[in-house]
Design an enzyme around this catalytic site. Sequence first.
Site, PDB file in Angstrom:
ATOM      1  CD1 TRP A   1       2.722  27.995  33.306  1.00 49.72           C
ATOM      2  CD2 TRP A   1       3.670  26.586  34.767  1.00 49.72           C
ATOM      3  NE1 TRP A   1       4.068  28.275  33.364  1.00 49.72           N
ATOM      4  CE2 TRP A   1       4.673  27.432  34.241  1.00 49.72           C
ATOM      5  CE3 TRP A   1       4.026  25.614  35.691  1.00 49.72           C
ATOM      6  CZ2 TRP A   1       6.014  27.325  34.621  1.00 49.72           C
ATOM      7  CZ3 TRP A   1       5.354  25.503  36.077  1.00 49.72           C
ATOM      8  CH2 TRP A   1       6.335  26.362  35.535  1.00 49.72           C
TER       9      TRP A   1
ATOM     10  CG  ASP B   1      -1.985  28.204  38.471  1.00 52.68           C
ATOM     11  OD1 ASP B   1      -1.731  29.297  39.023  1.00 52.68           O
ATOM     12  OD2 ASP B   1      -1.103  27.481  37.973  1.00 52.68           O
TER      13      ASP B   1
ATOM     14  CE  LYS C   1       4.384  33.366  37.349  1.00 55.16           C
ATOM     15  NZ  LYS C   1       5.455  33.336  36.393  1.00 55.16           N
TER      16      LYS C   1
END
Lengths: 360, 360
Positions: A101, A173, A197
Site C-alpha cells: 500500500w 495511512d 478494518k
Amino acid sequence: MARVFNFSAGPSTLPEEVLKQAAEEMLDYKGSGMSVMEMSHRSSWYDEIHKKAAETLREIMNIPDNYKVLFLQGGAHMQFAMVPLNLKKNGRADYLVAGQWGKKAAGEARKFVSVNVVASSEDKTFSYVPKIDKSMLDPNADYFHITTNNTVYGTRLRDKDIVCLDNVPLVADMSSNILSEVYDVSRFGIIYAGAQKNMGPAGVTIVIIREDLIKEVEDIPTMLQYKIHADKDSLYNTPPCYSIYMCGLVFEWIKKKGGVAAIQKINEEKAKLLYDYIDSSNLFKGTVEKYDRSIMNVNFKTGNEELDKKFIKEAAENGLVNLKGYRTVGGMRASIYNAMPVEGVKALVEFMKEFESRNS
Amino acid sequence: MARVFNFSAGPSTLPEEVLKQAAEEMLDYKGSGMSVMEMSHRSSWYDEIHKKAAETLREIMNIPDNYKVLFLQGGAHMQFAMVPLNLKKNGRADYLVAGQWGKKAAGEARKFVSVNVVASSEDKTFSYVPKIDKSMLDPNADYFHITTNNTVYGTRLRDKDIVCLDNVPLVADMSSNILSEVYDVSRFGIIYAGAQKNMGPAGVTIVIIREDLIKEVEDIPTMLQYKIHADKDSLYNTPPCYSIYMCGLVFEWIKKKGGVAAIQKINEEKAKLLYDYIDSSNLFKGTVEKYDRSIMNVNFKTGNEELDKKFIKEAAENGLVNLKGYRTVGGMRASIYNAMPVEGVKALVEFMKEFESRNS
C-alpha cells in the site's frame, strides 16, 4: 449457521453487539420511525449521529483541538491522490515504502509531485520495516508519508519508532491499524484510514487533519479539496450516512472497552497467543522480522503450498474462515482486528495444533 | 413508534420489506456466518451480491450490452468532475441548466472545459424546464449534459422530450428519478445517479457508461478514471459493499413489482393524487409549470410562510415527516420516490384537506 470466526483482512469482522444493535434499529432508529439509511443528512436525527461519531473518535484517539475529523469517500486510494494534491507546495514528497500500500501511495503521488522513496523493504518482499534516520529525510519535502501497518505482509511501525522532521508534515495511512494501538496524533499532519478494518463497513474514509494544512486549492475537483469538507463539517454533499453511523457504534464499543490503550493490550495478547504458537511450531513459520510483526495481520506458512491449501480448507470447515494469504504472498494470513474476540484466536491456535499433529 | 411516512428528498424512504430483509440478514447472510459488511470484497459470497446487483439493474433498466454498469463513490458531485475529466477532447461541453444541480454540474465542469449553457430556467427560479432545439447544440461539444429531474424545484425532463445530437454523447444526472420512469438507455452516453433517492443508502453512485466513451486518461487521479473501474468491474479498490448489497435488494424489489414501467405507472398515480388535490385546493398552490412537474418531488406552498411552518409542524405530528421545502425555495416539498407507498400519499392528501378546512 452460527457466526464464524472471520479472519478476513478487510472488509472484516465487526463486533457482534454492534451488528445486533444495527439490526434492531434498522426499521426504527430510536423512535424516529425510520432507518438511519432513510434520514436526510440535514436532519437533526442524523446530525446527532454525525457529530457524536466524530466526538467519540476524538475522545478515544485523543485528537487535539487543532485537528479536524473528516468523513470522506473513496478509501485510502482516494487519499493517495488527495494528499499530494492538497499538500503540494515545493512539489517534493518523501515516502517510506514498507509494503504494497505504501508503494501504491507513492505511485499515485508521482502523478502530482516528485516522489523520493526514503527507504523501501521491497528487496526482501516487504518482510521488515526499513529503519531510517533524520538525515535521510528532505527538510524541504511538502510531507513525509508512512504506512503504520502493512496489511498484506503483516508488519507494523510502532509510534515510538516513527522518525520524522519537525517542520515536515507527517502523513500516515493507518487503514489497517487505526484504533488498535496508541499513536500520538499530535505528531501527525494527516492520518487517514478506510473504515473497513477497525471501524465499520467499507465506504467511508476517516481523515484527521491538522488545521494549518487545510488550504484553498482551486484547480482540482471540489470533492478532492480537504478545505471544502472541513468547512462544511463533512456535509458538503451527502455523506455515506449509514457507514458513519456504523463507525459511531464501533467507536462507542471501543470506548466501552476502555479505549484504545485497553484495546491495544487485548490486541497484544491475541497476537502473542498466535505468534508464540507459531514460534514453537515445527510446521508453521512466521514470514516477517519478529520485531516488525503486525498485531493486526499475522502471516504464516508451512512452506508447502498443498499443505497450506489443505489447512485453509479444513480451517474453513471448522468455522475459521478467510485465512488465505494475499495473492502475491501465499500461505496464510489471520487478520485479528479489534473486533476479533480472543476466543477466535484461541480456536485458531487449537486448530493449528490439531492440524500440526495430524500432518507432521 | 410506528414507521412514519418519510417525504425526505434524500436520503429517503426505502421499501420496508427490503429493510426487514437487511435486518434479518445482518448477523448471518444466508448461512455464511457473517454480515455482508464483514465480507471480503474478493470473496465468492460478495462477488455474487456484486454481480447480481449489476445484472438486475441491467434487466430492469434494459441496459444494452455495450454499456458498463459501475458502482462508484462520491455521489453526483464527484461525477460533476469525472464527466469532463474523462470525456474531454475538444474541451467544450454543452449544459442544459434546469435546476440547482444542473447549475452545480456546469460550475464544476468549468474547471476543466469550456462550458456553454444551452439554456437555463434560472430567470424564473427554475420553475420550468427550458425547451431547446437541435440548432442550439454544439456539434463539436465533447458531450451534452442534462438533469432529468430537478430535486429542489420539482421539475422533470421526460425521455420523449430530450433533444440531443446523434454524434455528441448525452450525459444525464438521473440522481432523483432513476428507476422511477422509463428512459431509453441507448440514447445516452453516460447516466449517473447517487443511490440515496431511488436505490439505496448514500455512499454509492451508479454510473452507466457506453463502452466507446471509456478511455485511458493518465494525468488524473486513478480513482477518477472510468477505465480503471470498468476494467476491474468496480473492484479496483474496496467498493461500498453494503450499500451495493442494499441497492441490489431494491433492484430485486422493483423487479418483483413488475419493473420500471410498472413502477412508473404507480408513480404517476401517486403524483396525480397529490397534484389533483393541489390544483383543486384554495389554500395550496403548485410552484412549477404543470407540464414540467416532477413525479418524484412535489413542491407546493400556501403563500403564507407562517402557515407553511404550521403545516410542516402539524404534518410531522401526524407521522408525515420531512415536508419542508429546500432552503432556497421555501414552502413544502413532498418527495414521493418509488419506495413511498400510495398509502403515504393518500395520508398526506387527507391531512392537507383537513388542514385546509381548519385554516381557510
